[in-house]
Write a protein that holds these residues in place. Sequence first.
Motif: not given
Lengths: 320, 326
Positions: A217-218, A256, A258-269, B185-186, B189, B214, B217-218, B257, B259
Amino acid sequence: MKQPLVKIEGVYKDYQLPKKYLFEKAPVFRALHGINLELQKGTSFGIVGESGCGKSTLARIVMALDEPTFGKVFFDGQDLFNMPKKELRHLRRNFQMVFQDPYGSLNPRKNILGIVAEPLDTLKEKLSFAQKKERVAKILVEVGLNATDTDKFPHEFSGGQRQRIAIARALITRPSLIVADESVSALDVSVQAQVLNLMMDLQEKYKLTYMFISHDLSVVEYVTDQVAVIYMGQIVEQATTRALFQKPLHPYTQTLLMAVPDVNPLNKKQKNKNKVPLFEKIHGSCPFIDRCIKATKTCVHNAPELLENHGRLVACFNTD
Amino acid sequence: MTLLKVQDLCVSLKTAYGRQDVISNINFCLNAGEKLGIVGESGCGKSITALALMSLLPPDSKTRGRIILEGRDILNLNSKEICSIRGNRIGMIFQEPMTALNPVKQIGAQISESIDLHLKLNRKQTLERVTELMDKVGLPVDRFGLNLYPHQLSGGQRQRVMIAMAIACNPDILIADEPTTALDVTVQEQILNLIRDLADSSGMALIMISHDLGVIAQTAQNVMVMYTGNIVEMGSTVDVYQNMLHPYTFGLFSAIPHAGSSSHLERKRLTSIPGQVPQLHQRPIGCNFADRCMRASKICKTKEPMATRVSDHHQVWCYHPLKEKI
């Protein structure tokens, strides 16, 4: 509005599955379910979806590699599947494809000249060897390789360079449409960035139209102007890239993103553990119902149509 | 408590250009319950590091250094002793569930393989254990029989079977080598959540290998960035991701890039790292990244950089880190 470069009208594609019993009618898998799309000249159109949703089937149909079961595809106003074979062959120079796997899509026994010059044979005017060589050398420089690379073979290049060769092969006939099917998925991030930059530069220079298919997606967000999200062969949401990524309306698009893992480690889903889909899928219900946390009773008996909603197209009853 | 200690690990392989060091000078510690991420591009030695920990390297490879698991050096053990560790104390999830599972064996039999080998259980207990594992990884036995074959499962379900195999003997360390690369991706996760929850609930240490920043990170608390066989930066994930010091780490981050950050009105060009990863036999003397680095000076091309400790948990192998504050 200007005439779109590509117009896809109500395209359905059925694939026959193997028979289980000798005399039964072969079961059919419907890969595309009434797709309508318009690609405007000079823009990038993204197609997003999970594997098996029909993204690549759509690409094959736009490239006239597969015929749709129903529906029509117009390229520059011409019906692709209702014209003499010979004309289609000449028309093919206007749309080219860049494939996913840079290792599988280049013939290892041909040198770069042979690979890149091959599409030139579809041209009406026949070129001499010297002319071909000159054009290949020129296009190789264009994509950031050396003009002297013509005699090398694919194994002498890295993944990123091979993808540049694939782009050169697509560009050599001066097409107006390039279909990129997961073209950068196999590359490492740093190389992927190089190839994406190259594709953007070429688009500006040659006013190319891209149909960009990806599960990343990115990348789609970065490259495209318009996006269509496909789920099980149907478009569920279509909007400008900015609008879609800022505020996805369809629950599937939301899932979709929401499922992309965030690169910011502090933003835990936060996990939506207590929210589970309520309904089972039956015949005639919304295709996404068995994974949707917003589904209501309406969704069970009616499949939503793709309708205008907040300036975009969404196929959902509960977009609030 | 330190569970695993890797000291000066070097692995060399035979190539067409003679014997080459694929990874060199790898040093790290893994505490019980820690989640360590290893991130880098293809060919940087992430997987070789994992295979070295499992003693699964190809037979013509040579290993130097020490891998100490609870006081014993794995590299000095004989094959029988290694077998008692592999799959028992260290479990591994491989990248391609398509190829890592045996296509002609039922999944129940594949999961019970390491149980049969390491735990002395009778047939009934084994069956119970397999059922329990299948439940744990989200493949309840009443819906997914033990007698299914891998081709009857989807990619995500196959990866769940792989996870069940890896955790069958309650290992102390779980190595996940690109467990979600082939998945949507889904599904990715779901699998990441599953691995994280399993590690949290059983107190296993986790080594998560990925090229996706990512994903690391998670899942990881600490992260190790690798480039051409060396660690270039190591520290807690928050430190490395927010105050990255090595130019390579910085390059990696600028190349993705982003997202979800659609604030841009017009498109910027992506910042890419110039050049490409050097081939194994063409690795330069000195810092491997020097040729592609904007900050490289003379010393970078002559002498390999040593570790600089920035804080307790943050080290960088560079002469000219981005913030030369130290």
